[in-house]
Structure formats: C-alpha cells, structure tokens
Design an enzyme around this catalytic site. Structure first.
Site, PDB file in Angstrom:
ATOM      1  N   SER A 152       0.874  -1.062   0.019  1.00  0.00           N
ATOM      2  CA  SER A 152       0.185   0.022   0.078  1.00  0.00           C
ATOM      3  C   SER A 152       0.752   1.186  -0.049  1.00  0.00           C
ATOM      4  O   SER A 152       1.686   1.538  -0.871  1.00  0.00           O
ATOM      5  CB  SER A 152      -1.061  -0.039   1.295  1.00  0.00           C
ATOM      6  OG  SER A 152      -1.992   0.871   1.238  1.00  0.00           O
ATOM      7  N   ASP A 230     -10.078  -5.720  -3.213  1.00  0.00           N
ATOM      8  CA  ASP A 230      -9.264  -4.634  -2.446  1.00  0.00           C
ATOM      9  C   ASP A 230     -10.491  -3.256  -2.328  1.00  0.00           C
ATOM     10  O   ASP A 230     -10.828  -2.870  -3.481  1.00  0.00           O
ATOM     11  CB  ASP A 230      -8.231  -4.222  -2.858  1.00  0.00           C
ATOM     12  CG  ASP A 230      -7.431  -3.395  -2.278  1.00  0.00           C
ATOM     13  OD1 ASP A 230      -7.824  -2.176  -1.412  1.00  0.00           O
ATOM     14  OD2 ASP A 230      -6.061  -3.251  -2.337  1.00  0.00           O
ATOM     15  N   HIS A 263      -7.156  -6.066   0.791  1.00  0.00           N
ATOM     16  CA  HIS A 263      -6.192  -5.215   1.090  1.00  0.00           C
ATOM     17  C   HIS A 263      -5.412  -5.711   2.238  1.00  0.00           C
ATOM     18  O   HIS A 263      -4.030  -4.797   2.510  1.00  0.00           O
ATOM     19  CB  HIS A 263      -6.575  -3.593   1.218  1.00  0.00           C
ATOM     20  CG  HIS A 263      -5.595  -2.563   1.039  1.00  0.00           C
ATOM     21  ND1 HIS A 263      -4.915  -2.463  -0.316  1.00  0.00           N
ATOM     22  CD2 HIS A 263      -4.907  -1.723   2.105  1.00  0.00           C
ATOM     23  CE1 HIS A 263      -3.961  -1.647  -0.170  1.00  0.00           C
ATOM     24  NE2 HIS A 263      -3.897  -1.136   1.012  1.00  0.00           N
TER      25      HIS A 263
END
Length: 288
Positions: A152, A230, A263
């Site tokens: 991320s 995600d 995620h």
C-alpha cells in the site's frame, strides 16, 4: 562509525533471531525503531537484505507479526528489515488528527514544507541511514545484494525508492501499492502537506511518473500482486496507470490480479513466499 543501537527485544525464530531496535536517527532527528529478522546463515557471513515498507497506520512490528515471512527467509538465508512508517512525537500540528497524514503516514518522502520538513524525512532515513545501519557491519546485511518491497503506502515507497536508486536496490516488488499517488486522495493529501501545492514537485515521489521518465530500469522485472476485492483499488491504487507507464518504459512487469483478495495481511501472507523467492532469485543466496 557504527551507530548505537538499543535492542528492545529479540526472539529465536526458525533458527535465526527476530529483533526490534531503537536508535537516535540523524536523518529524522528523533528516535526511530525498526525490526530485523536475521537468518541462521548470517552466522557464517553477510546475507542478502530485503527491506519491507509497511502501509498506513502500521509500525515496525506489523510485517514481522502478520506476514509469516520468517520461515522462508530462514530457509533461503535472507535478512528482513522493516522500519516504522513515520517519525513519532515530532509535535507537528495536526500530525495525530487523521490516520492518513502524519504519525503512521510518512509516505516515504522527504518533506519540504516548513511544518513537516524537520522530521518527516523517511525517504532519506530508509535509503541512506537505515540501509547503512543494516549493511555497515553492525548487522550482517550485504549491501551489494539488497532488494525492497512493501504494501500500500509502503508499496508506493518501495517502487519510488527502487526507481530512484536502482544501484542500491537491485530488486523490487509490491503488494497493492499506491501506484500513482498524484492522482488519488491519499496521495494528494499527503503530498500537498509534505511537498506543497506545486504538483510538479510530486513527480519525484510518484512511481508512475518516475517510470515514464526511465527506460527498463529493472530488466529482470517487477512483481506486483493486487487483490481484485481490495476496497481501495478503484479510488486509491491505480495499478493500471503504473502498468501503462511500465509498457511505455519497456519495463517488464508481472501484475497479478488476484480474484477475491482484499487489502490486508491475509492477502499478503498468501503471496509472501512468491515475493521472497522473486527477490532471492535476483539477489542470490548467501555463500554456503
């Protein structure tokens, strides 16, 4: 001159040691923490190093606790290093008001705006200071065999640090990176605060923008895994923009879109083995 490291804790793990350190950071101007997994092969000499940069709200502990990376790192003889995600206690007004700016959200940039520039220097901290610590003799990392990956915000950081320092980081991969931060709400908020309102200044920390100015910086390829479920994919991550930039730069990219994955660290732990093997193939195992 070796830096003074305070060992906070250490734990035997798959024949090696999981350690947590604190030190006074010259780059940050405040104490910083990082974690390191030292594989058993380090008893016989320097080993390859794999830096992992974590995402928003995370710490130096997150990856080491959640990803399940130590078993394979021990088997293949690679050292894992994970810094914290920002300075702590910089006392910048507003640094603790939201989870996506300030504490836990350093975005791996060197801030230039007056409010943030004194301490929010995570780019220099990881690239120069921490890299030097773990490969400078205090710890057994081999500076000539260093790779970087992240998740991320940390995937963004890994791509940027590698693209700006391909001689220092010989391999790079990412999980669900913020691949075009100049285009997304997280990136606009952070870059506006840390770098100012001139969007042209943001390009130096935008992986897609950097890639567009390069030609095949990593001939052995870049690996990205992206979960198709995600929750941040559409609004924040923009893997298609990075994919297009790689195509324009003749950069080999393996972008794996993983059906059903979100995620979080269940996603990361599923594919962590592929990433570690990807790096070790490019960095080489330590000498037997």
């Amino acid at each position: 001159m070796p830096v003074a490291l305070e060992l906070i804790s250490q734990h035997r793990c798959f024949g090696g040691t999981q350690r947590y350190y604190r030190h006074e950071s010259a780059a940050i101007g405040l104490p910083m923490r990082f974690s390191v997994y030292v594989p058993p092969q380090a008893e016989h000499g320097p080993v390859p190093v794999l830096f992992y940069l974590a995402g928003l709200t995370c710490t130096e502990e997150t990856f080491m606790i959640k990803a399940g990376a130590q078993r394979l790192a021990a088997e293949l003889g690679v050292m894992l290093v994970a810094p914290d995600t920002s300075p702590r206690g910089a006392n910048v007004p507003g640094e603790d008001e939201s989870w996506d700016l300030g504490t836990g959200a350093g975005f791996y940039v060197d801030a230039t705006t007056p409010a943030w520039r004194d301490h929010y220097r995570m780019y220099s901290y990881v690239t120069d200071e921490l890299h030097g610590i773990v490969t400078g003799g205090t710890l057994p990392g081999d500076a000539s065999r260093t790779g970087i990956f992240g998740h991320s915000m940390g995937g963004h950081g890994a791509l940027v640090l590698a693209l700006r320092n391909p001689g220092k980081f010989r391999s790079v991969s990412a999980f669900a990176p913020i691949a075009a931060p100049s285009l997304c709400p997280w990136g606009k908020k952070a870059f506006g605060a840390y770098l100012g309102d001139n969007v042209q200044d943001w390009a130096a920390y935008d992986a897609s923008a950097l890639m567009r100015g390069l030609t095949r910086p990593f001939p052995a390829g870049i690996l990205i895994d992206q979960g198709e479920s995600d929750q941040f994919l559409a609004e924040q991550l923009y893997p298609d923009v990075f994919e297009a930039a790689c195509a324009a730069a003749d950069q080999p990219l393996t972008l794996r879109r993983q059906a059903g994955y979100d995620h979080g660290y269940y996603f990361i732990s599923t594919f962590i083995e592929d990433h570690i093997r990807f790096h070790v193939e490019r960095l080489g195992k330590p000498a037997a």
